[in-house]
Design an enzyme around this catalytic site. Structure first.
Site, PDB file in Angstrom:
ATOM      1  N   GLU A   1    -114.775 152.406  39.163  1.00  0.00           N
ATOM      2  CA  GLU A   1    -114.685 151.312  40.157  1.00  0.00           C
ATOM      3  C   GLU A   1    -116.038 151.120  40.836  1.00  0.00           C
ATOM      4  O   GLU A   1    -116.572 150.019  40.871  1.00  0.00           O
ATOM      5  CB  GLU A   1    -113.606 151.637  41.201  1.00  0.00           C
ATOM      6  CG  GLU A   1    -112.198 151.616  40.618  1.00  0.00           C
ATOM      7  CD  GLU A   1    -111.196 150.999  41.544  1.00  0.00           C
ATOM      8  OE1 GLU A   1    -110.927 151.602  42.612  1.00  0.00           O
ATOM      9  OE2 GLU A   1    -110.680 149.912  41.232  1.00  0.00           O
TER      10      GLU A   1
ATOM     11  N   HIS B   1    -109.164 155.745  37.479  1.00  0.00           N
ATOM     12  CA  HIS B   1    -109.499 154.382  37.030  1.00  0.00           C
ATOM     13  C   HIS B   1    -110.324 154.547  35.760  1.00  0.00           C
ATOM     14  O   HIS B   1    -111.189 155.436  35.689  1.00  0.00           O
ATOM     15  CB  HIS B   1    -110.320 153.653  38.098  1.00  0.00           C
ATOM     16  CG  HIS B   1    -109.599 153.462  39.410  1.00  0.00           C
ATOM     17  ND1 HIS B   1    -108.852 152.342  39.698  1.00  0.00           N
ATOM     18  CD2 HIS B   1    -109.491 154.280  40.491  1.00  0.00           C
ATOM     19  CE1 HIS B   1    -108.345 152.461  40.912  1.00  0.00           C
ATOM     20  NE2 HIS B   1    -108.700 153.622  41.418  1.00  0.00           N
TER      21      HIS B   1
ATOM     22  N   HIS C   1    -105.476 159.747  41.700  1.00  0.00           N
ATOM     23  CA  HIS C   1    -105.239 158.851  40.564  1.00  0.00           C
ATOM     24  C   HIS C   1    -106.582 158.556  39.915  1.00  0.00           C
ATOM     25  O   HIS C   1    -107.635 158.909  40.461  1.00  0.00           O
ATOM     26  CB  HIS C   1    -104.559 157.551  41.030  1.00  0.00           C
ATOM     27  CG  HIS C   1    -105.390 156.800  41.991  1.00  0.00           C
ATOM     28  ND1 HIS C   1    -105.361 157.032  43.363  1.00  0.00           N
ATOM     29  CD2 HIS C   1    -106.358 155.866  41.790  1.00  0.00           C
ATOM     30  CE1 HIS C   1    -106.251 156.255  43.944  1.00  0.00           C
ATOM     31  NE2 HIS C   1    -106.875 155.546  43.021  1.00  0.00           N
TER      32      HIS C   1
ATOM     33  N   HIS D   1    -100.058 150.877  37.189  1.00  0.00           N
ATOM     34  CA  HIS D   1    -101.436 150.480  37.526  1.00  0.00           C
ATOM     35  C   HIS D   1    -102.408 151.627  37.259  1.00  0.00           C
ATOM     36  O   HIS D   1    -103.582 151.414  37.036  1.00  0.00           O
ATOM     37  CB  HIS D   1    -101.532 150.114  39.016  1.00  0.00           C
ATOM     38  CG  HIS D   1    -100.555 149.054  39.416  1.00  0.00           C
ATOM     39  ND1 HIS D   1    -100.888 147.723  39.460  1.00  0.00           N
ATOM     40  CD2 HIS D   1     -99.251 149.130  39.765  1.00  0.00           C
ATOM     41  CE1 HIS D   1     -99.822 147.019  39.836  1.00  0.00           C
ATOM     42  NE2 HIS D   1     -98.823 147.851  40.029  1.00  0.00           N
TER      43      HIS D   1
ATOM     44  N   THR E   1    -108.737 149.823  47.032  1.00  0.00           N
ATOM     45  CA  THR E   1    -109.244 148.872  46.024  1.00  0.00           C
ATOM     46  C   THR E   1    -108.097 148.123  45.328  1.00  0.00           C
ATOM     47  O   THR E   1    -108.275 147.496  44.293  1.00  0.00           O
ATOM     48  CB  THR E   1    -110.084 149.605  44.947  1.00  0.00           C
ATOM     49  OG1 THR E   1    -109.211 150.487  44.223  1.00  0.00           O
ATOM     50  CG2 THR E   1    -111.222 150.379  45.585  1.00  0.00           C
ATOM     51  N   THR E   2    -106.909 148.219  45.955  1.00  0.00           N
ATOM     52  CA  THR E   2    -105.743 147.499  45.463  1.00  0.00           C
ATOM     53  C   THR E   2    -105.015 146.941  46.676  1.00  0.00           C
ATOM     54  O   THR E   2    -105.158 147.499  47.784  1.00  0.00           O
ATOM     55  CB  THR E   2    -104.825 148.437  44.657  1.00  0.00           C
ATOM     56  OG1 THR E   2    -103.796 147.702  44.027  1.00  0.00           O
ATOM     57  CG2 THR E   2    -104.181 149.469  45.566  1.00  0.00           C
TER      58      THR E   2
ATOM     59  N   HIS F   1    -109.965 159.326  42.171  1.00  0.00           N
ATOM     60  CA  HIS F   1    -109.844 159.149  43.626  1.00  0.00           C
ATOM     61  C   HIS F   1    -108.810 160.117  44.154  1.00  0.00           C
ATOM     62  O   HIS F   1    -107.666 160.134  43.669  1.00  0.00           O
ATOM     63  CB  HIS F   1    -109.402 157.704  43.946  1.00  0.00           C
ATOM     64  CG  HIS F   1    -110.463 156.693  43.673  1.00  0.00           C
ATOM     65  ND1 HIS F   1    -110.188 155.355  43.464  1.00  0.00           N
ATOM     66  CD2 HIS F   1    -111.802 156.818  43.544  1.00  0.00           C
ATOM     67  CE1 HIS F   1    -111.315 154.712  43.235  1.00  0.00           C
ATOM     68  NE2 HIS F   1    -112.318 155.581  43.283  1.00  0.00           N
TER      69      HIS F   1
HETATM   70  N1  LIG Z   1    -108.148 153.036  44.661  1.00  0.00           N
HETATM   71  S1  LIG Z   1    -106.861 153.021  45.622  1.00  0.00           S
HETATM   72  O1  LIG Z   1    -106.726 154.269  46.285  1.00  0.00           O
HETATM   73  O2  LIG Z   1    -106.936 151.886  46.516  1.00  0.00           O
HETATM   74  C1  LIG Z   1    -105.449 152.764  44.614  1.00  0.00           C
HETATM   75  C2  LIG Z   1    -105.506 151.883  43.548  1.00  0.00           C
HETATM   76  F1  LIG Z   1    -106.650 151.209  43.260  1.00  0.00           F
HETATM   77  C3  LIG Z   1    -104.395 151.639  42.762  1.00  0.00           C
HETATM   78  F2  LIG Z   1    -104.467 150.743  41.753  1.00  0.00           F
HETATM   79  C4  LIG Z   1    -103.201 152.295  43.012  1.00  0.00           C
HETATM   80  S2  LIG Z   1    -101.784 151.941  42.061  1.00  0.00           S
HETATM   81  C5  LIG Z   1    -101.398 150.299  42.612  1.00  0.00           C
HETATM   82  C6  LIG Z   1    -100.617 150.333  43.920  1.00  0.00           C
HETATM   83  C7  LIG Z   1     -99.277 150.952  43.691  1.00  0.00           C
HETATM   84  C8  LIG Z   1     -98.407 150.371  42.770  1.00  0.00           C
HETATM   85  C9  LIG Z   1     -97.166 150.955  42.568  1.00  0.00           C
HETATM   86  C10 LIG Z   1     -96.819 152.141  43.227  1.00  0.00           C
HETATM   87  C11 LIG Z   1     -95.478 152.779  42.968  1.00  0.00           C
HETATM   88  O3  LIG Z   1     -94.665 152.144  42.274  1.00  0.00           O
HETATM   89  O4  LIG Z   1     -95.279 153.928  43.447  1.00  0.00           O
HETATM   90  C12 LIG Z   1     -97.716 152.726  44.154  1.00  0.00           C
HETATM   91  C13 LIG Z   1     -98.957 152.117  44.380  1.00  0.00           C
HETATM   92  C14 LIG Z   1    -103.129 153.198  44.063  1.00  0.00           C
HETATM   93  F3  LIG Z   1    -101.967 153.833  44.287  1.00  0.00           F
HETATM   94  C15 LIG Z   1    -104.238 153.447  44.868  1.00  0.00           C
HETATM   95  N2  LIG Z   1    -104.131 154.314  45.947  1.00  0.00           N
HETATM   96  C16 LIG Z   1    -103.068 154.105  46.902  1.00  0.00           C
HETATM   97  C17 LIG Z   1    -103.243 152.741  47.574  1.00  0.00           C
HETATM   98  C18 LIG Z   1    -101.992 151.892  47.596  1.00  0.00           C
HETATM   99  C19 LIG Z   1    -101.049 152.074  48.745  1.00  0.00           C
HETATM  100  C20 LIG Z   1    -100.964 153.403  49.418  1.00  0.00           C
HETATM  101  C21 LIG Z   1    -100.654 154.606  48.520  1.00  0.00           C
HETATM  102  C22 LIG Z   1    -101.733 155.659  48.410  1.00  0.00           C
HETATM  103  C23 LIG Z   1    -103.064 155.224  47.908  1.00  0.00           C
HETATM  104 ZN   LIG Z   2    -108.437 154.363  43.269  1.00  0.00          ZN
END
Ligand SMILES: NS(=O)(=O)c1c(F)c(F)c(SCCc2ccc(C(=O)O)cc2)c(F)c1NC1CCCCCCC1
Ligand SMILES: [Zn+2]
Length: 257
Positions: free
Chosen positions: A104, A94, A92, A66, A198-199, A117
């Site tokens: 975003e 975007h 990470h 992602h 945002t996910t 972020h």
């Molecule tokens: N903008 S955000 O911060 O909401 C955000 C995104 F928009 C994101 F798109 C992501 S990545 C999508 C969620 C994800 C998918 C797979 C894995 C894995 O296989 O390890 C991990 C996470 C992503 F990782 C994050 N941040 C994450 C939120 C998802 C769950 C908690 C982990 C730390 C922050």
């Molecule tokens: Zn993010």
């Protein structure tokens, strides 16, 4: 839920069937209408501590299908600008494609090329997972990335490794560097509002800081970002941003006039 980074626009609107918070009234990202932000002089400069990591420290950089995630040691912390202390979890990005920007958040309807972020959790909780479900649990520092005249040496520390993690699930160890270099030099000028991840699971537990100063990357660096990673064998990982969400009456504060 769907593959958040790749599903067509229409799918994104059905996250809330599996993840109820995704249909909540405090969702992120948002458009920041600067004419409607509230100047709040009590918003102090953001202060970071422990962000400068020695090169002999190794960090995991992963393509999770992602986005690209750099896992961060808990020794990095936000020590000023928030009412409480927050500890780093990961950062990470975007982004869009060659043709389209992919931040975003938007400002006055303007979407920037990309957005970083840096995700933190409140140190009063024992773990990220515990903090993630608390109203004051998470703090995300966000900054916009734009194309500028020269290479950005700090973003080089991440972008130079992307070709090694083109496939979903691939990861690589990268040397430590000054993570603060990925954020603006001026940590005093920012927007602040209460929102969400945002996910999925879209938990409404994020105190967002979006810096006013943008980060400049070279054209070649931005091109690397949008063309290196894949979601599966055939598709490039692009346009991994969520559409802006309704404010539902929330106020966006500004630390500057
Ligand atoms: N903008 S955000 O911060 O909401 C955000 C995104 F928009 C994101 F798109 C992501 S990545 C999508 C969620 C994800 C998918 C797979 C894995 C894995 O296989 O390890 C991990 C996470 C992503 F990782 C994050 N941040 C994450 C939120 C998802 C769950 C908690 C982990 C730390 C922050
Ligand atoms: Zn993010």
């Amino acid at each position: 839920g769907e593959n958040a980074s790749h599903s067509p626009e229409k799918d994104r609107e059905h996250w809330d069937s599996d993840y109820p918070d995704c249909g909540g009234t405090m969702q992120s990202p948002i458009n920041i209408d600067t004419a409607r932000t509230i100047f709040s002089p009590d918003l102090r400069p953001i202060q970071l501590s422990g962000y400068s990591l020695p090169a002999n420290e190794r960090l995991v950089l992963k393509n999770n299908g992602h986005t690209v995630v750099l896992e961060l040691p808990e020794s990095l912390a936000i020590t000023g600008g928030y009412a409480q202390q927050y500890r780093a979890a990961q950062l990470h990005l975007h982004w869009g494609s060659w043709l389209e920007p992919g931040s975003e958040h938007t400002v006055n309807g303007r979407r920037f090329a990309a957005e970083i972020h840096v995700v933190h959790y409140n140190t009063k909780y024992d773990s990220f997972n515990e903090a993630m479900v608390r109203p004051d649990g998470l703090a995300v520092l966000g900054a916009f990335l734009e194309v500028g005249p020269s290479e950005n040496p700090y973003y080089h520390e991440i972008l130079e490794h992307l070709h090694k993690i083109q496939g979903v699930g691939q990861e690589v160890l990268v040397p430590g560097f000054n993570i603060a270099g990925l954020l603006p030099a001026n940590l005093k000028l920012y927007f602040h509002y209460n929102g969400s991840l945002t996910t999925p699971p879209c938990y409404q537990t994020v105190k967002w800081t979006i810096f006013n100063q943008t980060m400049l990357l070279s054209h070649d660096q931005m091109s690397l970002l949008v063309r290196s990673l894949r979601t599966d064998d055939s598709d490039l990982l692009q346009n991994n941003f969520r559409p802006v969400q309704n404010l539902h009456g929330r106020q966006v504060l500004a630390s500057f006039q």
